[in-house]
Scaffold this motif. Sequence first.
Motif, PDB file in Angstrom:
ATOM      1  N   ARG A 257       0.826  -1.049  -0.117  1.00  9.42           N
ATOM      2  CA  ARG A 257       0.068   0.169   0.208  1.00  9.42           C
ATOM      3  C   ARG A 257       0.926   1.444  -0.014  1.00  9.42           C
ATOM      4  NH1 ARG A 257      -4.585  -1.623   4.474  1.00  9.42           N
ATOM      5  NH2 ARG A 257      -5.719  -3.206   3.012  1.00  9.42           N
ATOM      6  N   LEU A 258       1.929   1.253   0.888  1.00  7.79           N
ATOM      7  CA  LEU A 258       2.984   2.315   0.741  1.00  7.79           C
ATOM      8  C   LEU A 258       3.560   2.821  -0.334  1.00  7.79           C
ATOM      9  CD1 LEU A 258       4.219   4.698   2.564  1.00  7.79           C
ATOM     10  CD2 LEU A 258       5.954   3.112   3.123  1.00  7.79           C
ATOM     11  N   GLN A 259       3.834   1.504  -1.110  1.00  5.53           N
ATOM     12  CA  GLN A 259       4.675   1.502  -2.509  1.00  5.53           C
ATOM     13  C   GLN A 259       3.498   2.251  -3.281  1.00  5.53           C
ATOM     14  OE1 GLN A 259       5.967  -1.930  -3.915  1.00  5.53           O
ATOM     15  NE2 GLN A 259       5.510  -1.615  -6.131  1.00  5.53           N
ATOM     16  N   GLY A 260       2.364   1.715  -3.481  1.00  9.53           N
ATOM     17  CA  GLY A 260       1.262   2.522  -4.242  1.00  9.53           C
ATOM     18  C   GLY A 260       1.040   3.801  -3.991  1.00  9.53           C
ATOM     19  N   ALA A 261       1.007   4.137  -2.864  1.00  9.59           N
ATOM     20  CA  ALA A 261       0.731   5.536  -2.315  1.00  9.59           C
ATOM     21  C   ALA A 261       1.770   6.701  -3.203  1.00  9.59           C
ATOM     22  CB  ALA A 261       0.374   5.605  -0.958  1.00  9.59           C
ATOM     23  N   VAL A 262       3.172   6.215  -2.777  1.00 13.63           N
ATOM     24  CA  VAL A 262       4.166   6.807  -3.040  1.00 13.63           C
ATOM     25  C   VAL A 262       4.223   7.165  -4.555  1.00 13.63           C
ATOM     26  CG1 VAL A 262       6.734   7.133  -2.897  1.00 13.63           C
ATOM     27  CG2 VAL A 262       5.502   6.456  -0.922  1.00 13.63           C
ATOM     28  N   MET A 263       4.386   5.840  -5.191  1.00 14.98           N
ATOM     29  CA  MET A 263       4.064   5.971  -6.603  1.00 14.98           C
ATOM     30  C   MET A 263       2.968   6.836  -7.280  1.00 14.98           C
ATOM     31  SD  MET A 263       6.928   4.501  -7.016  1.00 14.98           S
ATOM     32  CE  MET A 263       6.810   4.703  -8.794  1.00 14.98           C
ATOM     33  N   SER A 264       1.835   6.720  -6.795  1.00 13.13           N
ATOM     34  CA  SER A 264       0.813   7.471  -7.251  1.00 13.13           C
ATOM     35  C   SER A 264       1.041   9.052  -7.119  1.00 13.13           C
ATOM     36  CB  SER A 264      -0.652   7.346  -6.550  1.00 13.13           C
ATOM     37  OG  SER A 264      -0.451   7.423  -5.235  1.00 13.13           O
ATOM     38  N   ALA A 265       1.925   9.250  -6.122  1.00 10.29           N
ATOM     39  CA  ALA A 265       2.120  10.832  -5.755  1.00 10.29           C
ATOM     40  C   ALA A 265       3.062  11.507  -6.818  1.00 10.29           C
ATOM     41  CB  ALA A 265       2.805  11.057  -4.481  1.00 10.29           C
TER      42      ALA A 265
END
Length: 591
Positions: free
Chosen positions: A251-259
Motif C-alpha cells: 500500500r505504501l509503495q502504491g501511495a508513493v508511486m501515485s504521488a
Amino acid sequence: MSADGYDARADFLIEAREILDRLGEQVVALEQDPGDRPTLDAVFRGFHTIKGGAGFLDLPPMVALCHAFEDRIDAARSGTRELDAAAFDGAQRAVDLLLDMLDALGRGEDLGEVDAALLRQVRGGDAPAAAPAPAALDLPDNLDDLDFDALLDSLHGEGAIPGAAPAPAPVAAPPPPRPAAPAKPAAAEKPAPAATETEQTVRVDVRRLDALVNLVGELVLARNRLKTLRPGVHDENLDRAVTALDTVTARLQGAVMSARMQPVSRVFTRFPKLARDVARQLKKQVELVVEGGETELDRNLVEALADPLVHLVRNAIDHGIEMPDARRAAGKPEQGTVRLTAQQEGDHVAIEVSDDGGGIDPEAIRRSAIRKGLIDTEAAARLGEDECLSLLFLPGFSTRTEVSDLSGRGVGMDVVQSKIRELSGQVQIQSDLGKGSRFIIRVPLTLAILPTLLVELDDDVYALPLVRVIEVVTHDDSEVLWMDGQKILDLRERPLPVLSLREWLGLGDGRTTEATRGVVLQAGEQRFCLLVDRVVGREEVVIKALPRSLRGLPGYAGASLVGDGRMALILDVDALLESAQRGSSANARSR
C-alpha cells in the motif's frame, strides 16, 4: 528567496510554463473557432495570470507583452474587433517569446526588451499603447501567508482567485457581442477547483518524492528478504507479521508511486501549437487529434517522452501527410489528420502517433538500406515487411532524396529508439501504403519498480523485464538447428533465432542436458529464444544503478537485489537481440 524558504520566482517559473503549455493548445483551438467564448476567456486568463506574476517579480518586458495581448483579446471579447490571422500569429510568437523569457529567468539572465513590431502585431497595429509595467514591489525578507494573500489582493482584487478574469470595465453604449459558437469540449478550460480543494494541495520538491521512492524501494527489498528467511518450523505469529508487513509495504509503495504520477497531458498540450507551426511552414492542412491525455505516468517518464514525441509528430506532418493537391488526387480530403493518443495497458502505457498519409513503402526502405551499405543484399532479401520497417531505426537511415529543414522519415528515429530503450520501453511501426502509418511506444508506468522474470545461470541470477516475456519453453538440444549461420528453434512451425545466455556471457557452450530451458522474448517486431539453465519465477525488483565495472557495457539495463540477497543483473532485451544478429552475420561470413 525569503528567509522562511519560500521562493516566489521558482513557483512562478513552474506555474507560468504550465500556463504557456495550455495557451499554445488554446490559441490553436481559438484560431479554428474564433467565436468560442470559453476558449477566448481561457486565453485571456492565461495571459492575465502570467502578467500578474511577472508584475509581482518586477519583469517589465513580460508584463508589456502580456498586457498587449490582453488588450487585443479584450477587444474580441467585447465584440469591437475580431481576431484575425495576424493576431493568432502574434499570439503564437508571444507564447514562444514568453517561454524564452522563462528560460532566461531560470538561468538568471536579463530578459531584454520586447520587439516593438511584435507588440504592434499582438496589439493589432493601431490599438492604444500598452499600460506601463507596474513598479517593483518592496517586499520584506519574511513573507508569511497573510502578507502573500494581501499581495495577491493588490494584484487581482480583494478575494479574487489568481488567474480569474477581472470584472469588465463599464463601456459607454457598447455594441452587442456576437453570439458565441458552441464550445468545443477539447478546448474548454476545466472549471477552477473549489477553495477547499485548493487548500488541500501543496507543491512538493521532486527531490523529496525521489527520496521517498528510494526509501520505499529499500523497504520492498527488506520485505522480499524477510519473506525468504522464514524458519522451517511453522510460526503463526511470524507468518501474521510478515503478511501484515507485505500488505502495508504494497500500500505504501502504491501511495508513493501515485504521488509521482502525472497525466501525459502535461506533454500533449504543447503539440497542437507544434503541429500548427510545422503545417504552416510546409503549407499543409493538418488537424491534430489528441486523446487520452488523462492517462498517468511517472513524472520522470512524462518529461523524458517529450523529445521522442516531437520527432514522431514532426515526421508524421512532414513526411507522412501529403500536400493538399496530392491528397485530393488520391481521393482524400485536403486536410490530413495526425492522432496522438495514450492509454494504459496493464502495468504499461501505450502512446501512439498515427497519420492518414501515404504510408511507408517497405521495398523503398529495403533498397535504401542496401544502397547505404547498412545491410547486405542477401540479408535484406530475407526480411519481411515488418522487419524492413524496423530498418528505419538504424543510425543515418533515411528514404529522403532531399534535405528537409524539419526532419525526415528515419532522420532522428535512432534517437527515438535509443531514448525509449533507456525508459525500458519499445517502439513498433505499422504502416499501410497509401493509407497511413502508426508509431506505437510502450513504456512502463514507472521506472522505480520493475516486474521481472528471474532466470539462473549456474549460481548467478538475471532479471528479464516481464513485459518482454512471451512464454517459457522446454526443448531438446536436437531441436536447435543451424540456418544461414544462426541457431534456430522451430517453435510450433515458427522459426525463432536462438541466443545462449551462457555463450553471450563468454562462458562457452557449457554442459549439455537432455532438456534446455528457453525464454521467448519480444524485441520490437521480432521474437527470439534466450537459453538459460533455470527459470526461477516472477518478482518485482527495485532498479538500482549498475556496478561501476559494468557501466557502459551493452546488454545490461540495471541491477537489483532479489529476495535471497543475491544481486541480479537486469538484461537489455533489445541489446541481446542485436548481439544475436551480429553473431549470426559473423557466423555466416565465416562459413
